[in-house]
Scaffold this motif. Structure first.
Motif, mmCIF file in Angstrom:
data_model
loop_
_atom_site.group_PDB
_atom_site.id
_atom_site.type_symbol
_atom_site.label_atom_id
_atom_site.label_comp_id
_atom_site.label_asym_id
_atom_site.label_seq_id
_atom_site.Cartn_x
_atom_site.Cartn_y
_atom_site.Cartn_z
ATOM 1 N N SER A 69 2.868 6.052 -2.764
ATOM 2 C CA SER A 69 3.938 6.936 -3.230
ATOM 3 C C SER A 69 3.854 7.135 -4.735
ATOM 4 O O SER A 69 4.036 8.255 -5.245
ATOM 5 C CB SER A 69 5.299 6.341 -2.859
ATOM 6 N N PHE B 49 -3.973 4.798 0.962
ATOM 7 C CA PHE B 49 -3.814 5.353 2.304
ATOM 8 C C PHE B 49 -4.815 4.718 3.278
ATOM 9 O O PHE B 49 -4.453 4.242 4.355
ATOM 10 C CB PHE B 49 -4.012 6.874 2.248
ATOM 11 N N ASP C 235 6.311 5.107 6.473
ATOM 12 C CA ASP C 235 6.267 6.005 5.324
ATOM 13 C C ASP C 235 6.163 7.438 5.815
ATOM 14 O O ASP C 235 5.550 7.720 6.856
ATOM 15 C CB ASP C 235 5.074 5.672 4.426
ATOM 16 N N CYS D 223 0.834 -1.211 0.000
ATOM 17 C CA CYS D 223 0.000 0.000 0.000
ATOM 18 C C CYS D 223 0.863 1.254 0.000
ATOM 19 O O CYS D 223 0.595 2.224 -0.729
ATOM 20 C CB CYS D 223 -0.914 0.015 1.233
ATOM 21 N N SER D 224 1.879 1.261 0.833
ATOM 22 C CA SER D 224 2.726 2.440 0.945
ATOM 23 C C SER D 224 3.459 2.722 -0.354
ATOM 24 O O SER D 224 3.582 3.871 -0.778
ATOM 25 C CB SER D 224 3.683 2.229 2.118
ATOM 26 N N TYR E 11 -4.048 1.057 3.890
ATOM 27 C CA TYR E 11 -2.929 0.938 4.834
ATOM 28 C C TYR E 11 -3.451 1.048 6.267
ATOM 29 O O TYR E 11 -3.081 0.243 7.143
ATOM 30 C CB TYR E 11 -1.912 2.043 4.552
ATOM 31 N N THR F 272 7.234 -0.957 6.788
ATOM 32 C CA THR F 272 6.066 -0.258 6.253
ATOM 33 C C THR F 272 6.068 1.241 6.536
ATOM 34 O O THR F 272 5.181 1.952 6.068
ATOM 35 C CB THR F 272 4.772 -0.852 6.842
#
Length: 904
Positions: free
Chosen positions: A584, A604, A658, A579-580, A607, A656
């Protein structure tokens, strides 16, 4: 003043290749030849599904391959049509040495293992220059000894290697250096230097050989209409190679060192039917002809009319003691053929290409490395380039080859039956061209990180390739590896795509077309993961194997009993990591296309959902508050049972983390509105995760940051206490895959009437359970260390000097997250550098490797490393992901020279 024609030569060739210049097809030829084709799934047409026994090393002497070729330090075109390699005989061996020998999976006490000494010394991305070394004993090669001794060893014993047999103890061996230099894209100069390391003259029969891959006896549908290629003598000084799609080439072999002409031998690259039928008389004119001619002096084995699909120039070399001789060959497009192929220009080509290779590699790493560190970096880069391999596999055609194949264990399908769409015919980065001569999805992702510094276009192409329609399954799954394409590797492809994208240029000048293309395909793969691996639909993921073989008490690649499933801390964390990475990418693509802001918010919010489940589902999720660690859980009969193994599985949640920058969020008002809503209405999230912790703005008042992470800061500190404890995860050589705590405190679990235990095993696996020749119960693995270093640097990016921890735990020495990351880097590099006694920890195998001038500067890049001693283990040419030492050294060089680090 620098000679820019030299300094920029390789960069110019790469640019010509990228543009598709008519005279710039520099990558058409390279070191793409496999080192093992026998024993592969591709060549398995058995009724029992056992590739190792269906096509053995001995079979390869006389039995033609269908899907590729192999050889020693070889060369071929990007479609594997015309192949070159060296064959040799020392007048002692029972067979002609045409390929590397090793033990099959069932033969080795730790699985398959190559039993040879060979090294990749240099290379460039366009293969304008390449150099390798093979060490060939002058006494009989100990085939039987290697097989029998390893057979009698248990999985508690070390592997018995070629250097253990004593075959090199009296220096009675040849160092055979093979070098390639391109005078132009279709003009390849080949130089073979044979050095006698012994104290007496020794004879070597050297047969540099060319062969066409057999596409005419049993062709796949894509090559069925090709005419049979041909090699034929033209006069006394050259051979004509003719292929319908490759073109026409002239092959030259120079005079021997004594001035004599080599004898060209010809045969067909076809199976010898008399061997297949076990007839008493062996037929000539087949694949084994050069073996029969050389070893048995059978002149009838070769074609007297001097044509075929396999040809060799035979040299008989009497090499003086402690001296060397040189053999030269050349392969040139017919239209460029020269009447004097071995004039002064031949030697100048090697000098020039070597000088250009030096200049290229100097451009790729900052000043500041020691001579030993530079040597490690150069050989890591060389290994990465040498392990690009032509790989051909059409599953649909392969399945037709035997209708009686067995079902793959644990399924109702024949192996790879549901991958009939898959068609591979590409040059692919391999983990190891002997032990793993097939791609693995997550290995490939890690390979592209060091590749991005050497050849950014190749890195992009490889990442895009695995997402193509004829690779990716229609349901969105990426192929794992040929033994079972339906197996599951950790989903790190999006991360690799993002990292490679960051290396395509400075901000604002990057390859957005590449990013957009891979992003669309990754959406399909992400959806496959969500639909297939979230058993309860509650954002806790299984995943199965996930590359970690024997990490737990269960074989995670196999289905569990009905009603049971494993909820995996690593599988769940990998999905948050996915997800991260996708978030991005969406942020980047939203610059100029606001529609992507909605997709960014989708990742987002996903996550957040994963973080919430991992930390609070059924009470505490996969977090154990008493121990301060994340564990896998066995979900059975409505209960969730933690499997309290302190392993890398519980460290992966740190990956994970971020950092979200306000300057990016402010450009996306829709995303900002939704994020603000969550900040206002989901304050409960702060209780179990790092939920948008806000950092200080910079001097410009516009570059504040928000932090996301699966653990809270307090939980992070508790995990780091384990991570940096030298009696737990922190080794002198990096981070272990399993805590040393389990050495005295094994974790045991009743698995249906039988107790299974997991204990700390820092070396090779002490059982054949779940993996055989891999071990995740203590050794150090580069990919995990690399991702951990990146995560620590993201934490530092946010916290800076305000957050320090004790490193090592209990030492009283406080470090920032950046300092911790650099300390892990330093320990990892130590694996490859000679200590005060000249011994490299990864290669600690006696004085020969520390003192002997012909051995001490040779570096091998193993699959994994002993958790206590650093000894290299597993595949010994895995310069795929272990080439991650190259970017580590590049970071160290930039730091020492005061240069800023490179983003991504």
């Amino acid at each position: 003043m620098a000679d820019f024609s030299v300094t920029g030569a390789e960069i110019k060739r790469l640019a010509q290749e990228t543009r598709g210049d008519k005279e710039g097809n520099w990558k058409r030829w390279g070191t793409y030849l496999a080192e093992r084709q026998w024993g592969t799934v591709r060549e398995d047409y058995s009724d029992n599904g056992e590739p190792w026994t269906y096509f053995t090393h001995d079979d390869a002497t006389w039995k033609a391959y269908r899907w590729g070729e192999d050889g020693i330090l070889g060369w071929c075109d990007r479609k594997g049509r015309l192949n070159f390699s060296i064959a040799m005989w020392n007048e002692k061996d029972p067979i002609l040495k045409e390929r590397l020998f090793g033990l099959s999976g069932p033969e080795g006490n730790h699985g398959e293992d190559v039993k040879e000494c060979y090294y990749y010394l240099d290379g460039t991305p366009t293969h304008s220059y390449a150099k390798g070394l093979y060490k060939y004993p002058q006494q009989e090669f100990p085939y039987t000894d290697l097989v029998e001794t390893n057979r009698n060893r248990t999985h508690h014993d070390l592997e018995y290697e070629l250097t253990d047999t004593g075959i090199f103890d009296e220096n009675e061996y040849f160092d055979i250096f093979v070098e390639y230099a391109k005078a132009s894209p279709e003009d390849i100069c080949i130089r073979i230097t044979v050095a006698n390391r012994g104290e007496a003259m020794s004879r070597l029969h050297l047969l540099p050989q060319f062969c066409f891959r057999n596409t005419w006896v049993d062709p796949n549908i894509y090559e069925a209409d090709l005419a049979k290629p041909r090699l034929s003598a033209i006069g006394n000084d050259r051979v004509l190679a003719e292929h319908e799609t490759l073109g026409r080439f002239h092959l030259f072999a120079d005079l021997a060192p004594d001035g004599s002409k080599p004898k060209w031998l010809f045969t067909e690259n076809e199976t010898n039917p008399s061997r297949l039928q076990k007839l008493p008389v062996t037929r000539g004119g087949c694949k084994d002809a050069f073996h029969l001619y050389t070893i048995q002096n059978d002149e009838s084995a070769v074609n007297p009319h001097k044509y075929g699909t396999k040809a060799a120039a035979r040299y008989v070399l009497d090499v003086p003691a402690m001296s060397e001789v040189v053999v030269q060959l050349r392969m040139t497009q017919e239209s460029r053929s020269s009447p004097t192929p071995f004039g002064e220009e031949f030697g100048r080509t090697f000098e020039r290409r070597k000088e250009e290779a030096d200049a290229f590699h100097n451009l790729k790493v900052s000043p500041g490395l020691t001579e030993d560190e530079n040597q490690v970096h150069r050989q890591a880069s060389a290994g990465l380039l040498w392990t690009k391999q032509f790989y051909c596999y059409s599953v649909k055609d392969w399945l037709k080859g035997n209708p009686n194949r067995p079902n793959y264990p644990g399924t109702q399908l024949v192996r790879n039956e549901d991958w009939g769409h898959l068609f591979n015919r590409d040059v692919i980065s391999m983990p190891d061209k002997w032990e793993y001569p097939w791609y693995a999805a997550w290995d490939s992702a890690f390979h592209m990180i060091p590749f991005a510094n050497l050849d950014i276009d190749y890195a992009k192409d490889q990442l895009s390739m695995l997402l193509r329609d004829w690779y990716m399954h229609p349901n969105g799954q990426m192929p794992a590896y040929e033994w079972n394409f339906s197996d599951v590797n950790p989903p790190v492809h999006a991360w690799a795509c993002w990292r490679v994208y960051q290396r395509t240029g400075p901000p604002g000048q990057r390859d957005r077309a590449f990013l957009s293309k891979v992003f669309q395909k990754l959406l399909l793969n992400f959806t496959w993961w969500v639909n297939r691996k979230d058993v309860r639909g509650r954002h806790i993921f299984t995943g199965g194997f996930l590359g970690l073989d024997n990490i737990g008490v269960f074989d995670r690649s196999k289905p569990m009993a009905i009603g049971n499933h494993l909820e995996q801390a690593d599988g769940t964390a990998w999905m948050a990591f996915y997800c991260s990475s996708m978030m991005s990418m969406a942020f980047e693509l939203a610059d100029g296309n606001p529609a992507y802001s909605q997709i960014a918010y989708k990742f987002f919010s996903h996550y957040i959902a994963i973080a919430e489940a991992m930390n609070s589902l059924d009470g505490t999720g996969l977090w154990d508050e008493t121990d301060g660690f994340y564990y896998d859980h066995l979900h059975t009969q409505g209960r969730s049972i933690p499997l309290k193994i302190r392993s890398i599985v519980g460290i992966i949640p740190l990956f994970t983390v971020d950092v979200l920058f306000e300057r990016v969020i402010h450009r996306l008002p829709e995303f900002q509105r939704r994020m603000n809503w969550m900040l206002k209405h989901r304050k409960d999230l702060d209780g179990f995760m790092t939920f948008l912790e806000h950092g200080k703005e910079d001097a410009n008042k516009g570059n504040g940051a928000w932090l996301l992470g699966l653990p809270t800061k307090e939980r992070l500190e508790r995990i780091l206490k384990y991570l940096l404890d030298e009696e737990e995860f922190l080794s002198d050589y990096g981070i272990r895959s399993l805590s040393k705590y389990h050495e005295k405190n094994p974790f045991c679990f009743d698995t249906g009437g039988a107790e299974t235990c997991v204990s700390y095993v820092p070396g090779e696996s002490d059982s054949y359970m779940f993996g055989g020749n891999s071990n995740w119960r203590g050794p150090i693995w580069f990919p995990m260390n690399h991702l951990l270093i990146e995560a620590l640097e993201r934490y530092h990016q946010f916290y800076g000097e305000s957050f320090k921890v004790e490193c090592p735990t209990g030492s009283g020495n406080m470090m920032t997250m950046q300092e911790v990351a650099d300390e892990i880097r330093r320990r990892l590099v130590r694996l490859f550098l000679p200590d005060e006694k000249g011994t490299r920890p990864s290669y600690a195998r006696g004085n020969r490797f520390a003192k002997d001038e012909h051995w001490k500067d040779l570096v091998l890049f193993y699959e994994y490393f002993h958790g206590d001693t650093g000894r290299g283990l597993g595949a010994n040419h895995q310069t795929g992901w272990t080439a991650l030492v190259a970017p580590i050294l590049e970071h160290i060089a930039r730091n020492r020279s005061g240069q800023p680090d490179i983003e991504g």
